[in-house]
Scaffold this motif. Structure first.
Motif, PDB file in Angstrom:
ATOM      1  N   UNK A  31       0.868  -1.172   0.000  1.00  0.00           N
ATOM      2  CA  UNK A  31       0.000   0.000   0.000  1.00  0.00           C
ATOM      3  C   UNK A  31       0.906   1.222   0.000  1.00  0.00           C
ATOM      4  N   UNK A  32       0.734   2.064  -1.007  1.00  0.00           N
ATOM      5  CA  UNK A  32       1.619   3.210  -1.163  1.00  0.00           C
ATOM      6  C   UNK A  32       1.053   4.465  -0.510  1.00  0.00           C
ATOM      7  N   UNK A  33       1.945   5.271   0.015  1.00  0.00           N
ATOM      8  CA  UNK A  33       1.592   6.590   0.522  1.00  0.00           C
ATOM      9  C   UNK A  33       1.340   7.467  -0.703  1.00  0.00           C
ATOM     10  N   UNK A  34       0.165   8.074  -0.793  1.00  0.00           N
ATOM     11  CA  UNK A  34      -0.191   8.806  -2.008  1.00  0.00           C
ATOM     12  C   UNK A  34       0.607  10.095  -2.188  1.00  0.00           C
ATOM     13  N   UNK A  35       1.262  10.561  -1.138  1.00  0.00           N
ATOM     14  CA  UNK A  35       2.051  11.789  -1.253  1.00  0.00           C
ATOM     15  C   UNK A  35       3.504  11.510  -1.623  1.00  0.00           C
ATOM     16  N   UNK A  36       4.079  10.474  -1.023  1.00  0.00           N
ATOM     17  CA  UNK A  36       5.496  10.189  -1.276  1.00  0.00           C
ATOM     18  C   UNK A  36       5.710   9.036  -2.253  1.00  0.00           C
ATOM     19  N   UNK A  37       4.639   8.297  -2.533  1.00  0.00           N
ATOM     20  CA  UNK A  37       4.693   7.115  -3.395  1.00  0.00           C
ATOM     21  C   UNK A  37       5.601   6.012  -2.830  1.00  0.00           C
TER      22      UNK A  37
END
Length: 81
Positions: free
Chosen positions: A23-29
């Motif tokens: 699951x990726x952090x949408x801000x830092x990818x």
């Protein structure tokens, strides 16, 4: 604070599967955490557990079933975002 990985629940028990989804952090990818992925066998077990539970649910009075469903709705709304 997030855990490093999350199980899925099968018949009210946590299952840490052999396969996980990042699951990726949408801000830092960057990868924020991992979640377990259910296999087809896990899905079959879940369907069987739900089928076994139907008799217990049917035995509950309607007002108790309503309370359970209302609790689910409240929790879903809190987690909507």
């Amino acid at each position: 604070m997030m855990l490093s990985s999350y199980p899925f629940y099968l018949a009210n028990k946590p299952v840490h599967a052999n396969k996980e989804l990042a699951v990726l952090n949408k801000y830092s990818n960057e990868v924020a955490t991992y979640v377990a992925i259910a296999s087809t066998q896990d899905i079959d077990k879940a369907i069987g557990a739900a089928d076994n539970a139907k008799h217990a649910i049917r035995a509950l009075p309607a007002y108790k079933r309503q309370t359970i469903l209302q609790h689910c709705i409240t929790r879903f709304k809190k987690r909507f975002e």
